[in-house]
Enzyme design. Structure first.
Site, mmCIF file in Angstrom:
data_model
loop_
_atom_site.group_PDB
_atom_site.id
_atom_site.type_symbol
_atom_site.label_atom_id
_atom_site.label_comp_id
_atom_site.label_asym_id
_atom_site.label_seq_id
_atom_site.Cartn_x
_atom_site.Cartn_y
_atom_site.Cartn_z
ATOM 1 N N ASP A 266 60.016 66.807 31.616
ATOM 2 C CA ASP A 266 59.221 67.649 30.727
ATOM 3 C C ASP A 266 58.471 68.704 31.520
ATOM 4 O O ASP A 266 57.456 68.424 32.148
ATOM 5 C CB ASP A 266 58.235 66.796 29.933
ATOM 6 C CG ASP A 266 57.432 67.629 28.938
ATOM 7 O OD1 ASP A 266 57.857 68.759 28.640
ATOM 8 O OD2 ASP A 266 56.398 67.129 28.461
ATOM 9 N N LYS A 273 53.707 73.543 31.745
ATOM 10 C CA LYS A 273 52.681 72.717 32.368
ATOM 11 C C LYS A 273 52.271 73.329 33.701
ATOM 12 O O LYS A 273 53.073 74.024 34.341
ATOM 13 C CB LYS A 273 53.214 71.307 32.635
ATOM 14 C CG LYS A 273 53.527 70.465 31.420
ATOM 15 C CD LYS A 273 54.063 69.104 31.848
ATOM 16 C CE LYS A 273 54.423 68.243 30.649
ATOM 17 N NZ LYS A 273 53.248 67.804 29.893
ATOM 18 N N ASP A 343 55.073 72.149 24.527
ATOM 19 C CA ASP A 343 54.767 70.984 25.351
ATOM 20 C C ASP A 343 54.410 69.774 24.491
ATOM 21 O O ASP A 343 54.084 68.719 25.013
ATOM 22 C CB ASP A 343 53.629 71.295 26.319
ATOM 23 C CG ASP A 343 53.492 70.254 27.416
ATOM 24 O OD1 ASP A 343 54.496 69.566 27.703
ATOM 25 O OD2 ASP A 343 52.394 70.121 27.988
ATOM 26 N N ARG A 347 57.192 64.554 19.786
ATOM 27 C CA ARG A 347 57.156 64.239 18.362
ATOM 28 C C ARG A 347 58.319 64.890 17.610
ATOM 29 O O ARG A 347 58.762 64.376 16.583
ATOM 30 C CB ARG A 347 55.802 64.650 17.772
ATOM 31 C CG ARG A 347 55.507 66.124 17.806
ATOM 32 C CD ARG A 347 54.023 66.425 17.683
ATOM 33 N NE ARG A 347 53.292 66.057 18.884
ATOM 34 C CZ ARG A 347 51.984 66.222 19.037
ATOM 35 N NH1 ARG A 347 51.258 66.753 18.050
ATOM 36 N NH2 ARG A 347 51.382 65.874 20.150
#
Length: 499
Positions: A266, A273, A343, A347
């Site tokens: 991720d 990030k 980010d 979900r």
């Protein structure tokens, strides 16, 4: 894997490299637990007093050359302060896990069981098995260094040869540890070696008898209109997949469905990030690892309950085709979703997985995910959040987790927070105000849980394991540094309790 056997020998007669003895803290001194010959007990106690062993939790004290023992050394492992005659199972597990880590590299270790009941023996065996772990797949090192990190090969349990149910307790501990270790291995595997389709293939290769594996690749996902996971994965050269694991034994007593977040790396996508926030992002697939390991453990134990596992696998990268904040995607249930923050990808992929899982009308659906930093802010790094659309089921999950030794805490989904999902341009948006972030994410996932045959919402539980799925600090108890395999025991425990 470490093997476990029962011994009929007395503790002082057992031929092993180390004899592990449990201790409790009484008046700030280590009190020995377990049946051992009195002269040997006195010798061990005297040595313990000499080095000022206290029996505190996580304490390990080596005592070489104790007179009267076949083993050349004793290892004291502390439980902490003694409170009455009953010791919680988790304290036995942790003390055994500390001993397992301290005896790495040995061929044979004897463990003095401090009580003759099956429950205590099971907890000790489980804790030692969980603690006897090392991830060395990518170490180019000397044989000596490798040996020190190798888990002990054989553990002999002394002092309970006639315990009823001992064989089944040992078997369960070994099979459970095998599953947890595999989940840890998956989480610890570097992201360049575990892209989504490689994860899918490993799941296929490791599947035990009785589990059917179906891999839904990007084309199959497009046919099923899984816009959430496809949107997350479109910025990567490595396409996404959803893997369906199906265990359906004859005469099954119920049907469970587990859905795991499997973001193999991720970056945050276009909502990038910071650099130090990416270092451990290989662990963002820990939910999928836990689901795969749990389903395979349930199958290996032969539990009489049907279980589906859904591994939602994607890599979240900022490539030229990456989805943008403001994009609208169509989810597997036909609803539309406005993407706010790329980010918050977990979900989106779970939502599609929940839709597919619900269509098979299981009794309950549980999703597992390293989902939100908000859960870590609320509960710290060792406790997961439990949320649900049913208070009784949320309490059931909490009870199962506690019995298995996994720290989880029930949290609500307040309706005022759920209103933060309202979008002016789509059926809903997937992200909102940072306050109550863990509950908002759960509220979003709840929208994708289906209904049962009577039209009522299916029972659903959500485990946000963002904190305890990965240990970036020092090892503790039976928990190593790196991937922990968290949630495997709770998922297996739920299957056991419902079957």
């Amino acid at each position: 894997m470490t093997s476990f056997t029962l011994s009929a020998h007395a503790a002082h007669e057992e031929d092993a490299e180390v004899l592990v003895v449990f201790t409790a803290s009484v008046d700030d001194r280590a009190e020995l637990l377990g049946d051992i010959a009195e002269p040997v007990r006195q010798a061990v106690s005297a040595a313990a007093q000499t080095v000022r062993a206290r029996g505190t939790a996580d304490e390990v004290v080596p005592l070489p050359g104790v007179a009267g023992l076949s083993a050349p050394s004793v290892l004291l492992t502390g439980l902490g302060e003694r409170k009455g005659d009953v010791v919680e199972a988790e304290r036995w597990r942790r003390a055994a896990g500390v001993a397992a880590r301290a005896t790495g590299g040995r061929e044979k270790v004897a463990v003095l069981l401090p009580a003759g009941d099956a429950a205590t023996m099971a907890a000790i065996t489980e804790g030692f098995a969980l603690g006897a772990y090392a991830f060395t797949a990518h170490r180019a090192t000397t044989a000596a260094k490798a040996a020190r990190s190798t888990p002990v090969a054989e553990v002999v349990l002394v002092g309970a040869a006639d315990v009823e149910g001992a064989a089944s307790a040992i078997h369960r501990a070994e099979v459970l540890a095998q599953g947890v270790h595999w989940a840890r291995d998956l989480v610890n595997t570097p992201p360049n070696m575990l892209v989504p389709m490689r994860f899918a293939e490993r799941a296929r290769q490791e599947a035990p008898a009785g589990v059917q594996v179906t891999i839904h690749d990007a084309d199959a996902l497009a046919e099923q209109h899984c816009g959430g996971i496809l949107g997350v994965g479109q910025g990567s050269e490595n396409p996404p997949a959803i893997v369906h694991l199906a265990y359906a034994p004859e005469g099954a007593k119920g049907h469970l469905s587990y859905v795991g977040k499997g973001v193999t790396f991720d970056s945050g996508g276009l909502s990038l990030k910071p650099a130090d926030g990416m270092v451990d992002m290989k662990c963002d697939m820990a939910g999928a690892a836990a689901v795969a390991a749990a389903v395979y453990t349930i199958a290996r134990l032969g539990l009489p309950i049907a279980v589906d596992g859904w591994l939602c696998l994607a890599e979240n990268m900022p490539g030229g085709r990456a989805q943008r904040p403001g994009d609208i995607v169509t989810m597997a249930d036909g609803s539309t979703c406005e993407v706010i923050n790329t980010d918050a990808e977990g979900r989106l992929i779970l939502a599609d997985g929940l839709v597919l899982a619900s269509r098979r009308r299981p009794d309950v659906v549980v999703d597992v995910a390293t989902l939100t930093g908000a859960a870590i802010v609320a509960l710290g790094k060792r406790t997961a959040a439990i949320m649900s659309n049913n208070d009784a089921f949320r309490a059931e999950l909490a009870q199962v987790a506690a019995a298995g030794g996994e720290s989880m805490w029930p949290m609500p989904i307040p309706e005022e927070i759920a209103k933060g999902l309202e979008s002016p341009v789509a059926d809903r948006k997937h992200h909102g105000d940072r306050s109550g972030g863990a509950s908002l994410a759960a509220a979003f996932l709840r929208e994708y849980v289906g209904v049962d045959a009577q039209g009522n919402p299916q029972l659903w539980g959500h485990l946000d394991i963002a904190g305890p799925a990965y240990n970036d600090d020092q090892p503790h108890g039976y928990t190593p540094r790196g991937g922990t395999g968290f949630a495997v025991r709770t998922l297996v425990g739920l299957a056991e309790s419902r079957s």
